[in-house]
Design a protein around this motif. Structure first.
Motif, PDB file in Angstrom:
ATOM      1  N   UNK A  76      64.449  29.515  56.354  1.00  0.00           N
ATOM      2  CA  UNK A  76      63.802  28.503  57.199  1.00  0.00           C
ATOM      3  C   UNK A  76      63.762  27.152  56.488  1.00  0.00           C
ATOM      4  N   UNK A  77      63.468  27.174  55.181  1.00  0.00           N
ATOM      5  CA  UNK A  77      63.441  25.940  54.387  1.00  0.00           C
ATOM      6  C   UNK A  77      64.795  25.234  54.433  1.00  0.00           C
ATOM      7  N   UNK A  78      65.859  25.983  54.203  1.00  0.00           N
ATOM      8  CA  UNK A  78      67.207  25.393  54.196  1.00  0.00           C
ATOM      9  C   UNK A  78      67.588  24.908  55.586  1.00  0.00           C
ATOM     10  N   UNK A  79      67.374  25.759  56.588  1.00  0.00           N
ATOM     11  CA  UNK A  79      67.777  25.411  57.955  1.00  0.00           C
ATOM     12  C   UNK A  79      67.032  24.201  58.500  1.00  0.00           C
ATOM     13  N   UNK A  80      65.796  23.989  58.028  1.00  0.00           N
ATOM     14  CA  UNK A  80      64.979  22.899  58.566  1.00  0.00           C
ATOM     15  C   UNK A  80      65.076  21.604  57.754  1.00  0.00           C
ATOM     16  N   UNK A  81      65.889  21.613  56.707  1.00  0.00           N
ATOM     17  CA  UNK A  81      66.010  20.440  55.834  1.00  0.00           C
ATOM     18  C   UNK A  81      67.463  19.969  55.830  1.00  0.00           C
ATOM     19  N   UNK A  82      67.769  18.861  56.515  1.00  0.00           N
ATOM     20  CA  UNK A  82      69.168  18.416  56.632  1.00  0.00           C
ATOM     21  C   UNK A  82      69.902  18.285  55.306  1.00  0.00           C
ATOM     22  N   UNK A  83      69.253  17.748  54.269  1.00  0.00           N
ATOM     23  CA  UNK A  83      69.942  17.559  52.995  1.00  0.00           C
ATOM     24  C   UNK A  83      70.292  18.906  52.356  1.00  0.00           C
ATOM     25  N   UNK A  84      69.456  19.911  52.565  1.00  0.00           N
ATOM     26  CA  UNK A  84      69.740  21.240  52.027  1.00  0.00           C
ATOM     27  C   UNK A  84      70.831  21.936  52.836  1.00  0.00           C
TER      28      UNK A  84
END
Length: 199
Positions: free
Chosen positions: A113-121
């Motif tokens: 969820x952290x990766x999917x919700x953070x464009x830079x990640x």
């Protein structure tokens, strides 16, 4: 017998790196990626910001702290496979050994969820997987004696690297991984169609 200082130093370095990565992930999951600074991470890991940058190139690299290891392990799975073992079977075993523990990790959903919700990640992850595809494809091509631009090798590498995304929502991760590799090993058959009878 006295332990070699090089071994001790390397272990201490690895422990520091892991402590920084663990602190970063905890803060990112608690506060959100954009709300955490390198200073916050350094303070949480009880190190200086200089030490953080000695181990990581930036914030994105802190999220994907095992990136380099994963890439080298993929290549090693192909190049160091057992005598007589096919490339597909070696990659199947590697996926089962490495992806299944990740899939079962209690923080997996929060991390995704952290990766999917953070464009830079998301962008960093896409670049990382492209690089892994190139490295794995090159290793496969070397093993079968074709050029690094071979499409079949690139396709196999890409399919293998898509397995976590393809299987993470399945209830039985092992069965899902096996099913994908069965397709890679034997070819695709329409679901429900009985196998063609031998002529």
């Amino acid at each position: 017998m006295t332990e070699p200082s090089v071994g001790r130093r390397e272990r201490k370095k690895a422990a520091t790196r892991q402590a920084i990565a663990d602190a970063a992930l905890r803060l990112f999951l608690e506060r959100g990626y954009d709300q955490v600074s390198i200073r916050d991470i350094a303070d949480a890991a009880d190190v200086s910001t200089t030490t953080v940058f000695k181990h990581f190139s930036g914030k994105e690299a802190l999220v994907f702290d095992q990136d380099a290891d994963r890439e080298s392990e993929l290549v090693a799975a192909v190049r160091q496979r057992a005598a007589g073992q096919s490339i597909v079977d070696a990659l199947r075993q590697h996926a089962l050994d490495t992806w299944l523990p990740v899939a079962a990790h209690p923080q997996r959903d929060a991390f995704t969820k952290l990766v999917d919700s953070t464009p830079v990640l998301r962008a960093y992850a896409e670049h990382m997987w492209t690089r892994h595809t190139d490295s794995l494809s090159a290793a496969i091509a070397d093993e079968v004696g074709v050029g690094h631009d071979d499409l079949a090798c690139a396709a196999l590498a890409r399919f293998v690297l898509e397995i976590p995304a393809l299987t993470r929502s399945r209830q039985d991760h092992r069965a899902a991984v096996e099913a994908v590799f069965d397709i890679l090993a034997r070819g695709w058959e329409p679901p429900g169609r009985p196998p063609a009878s031998a002529a």
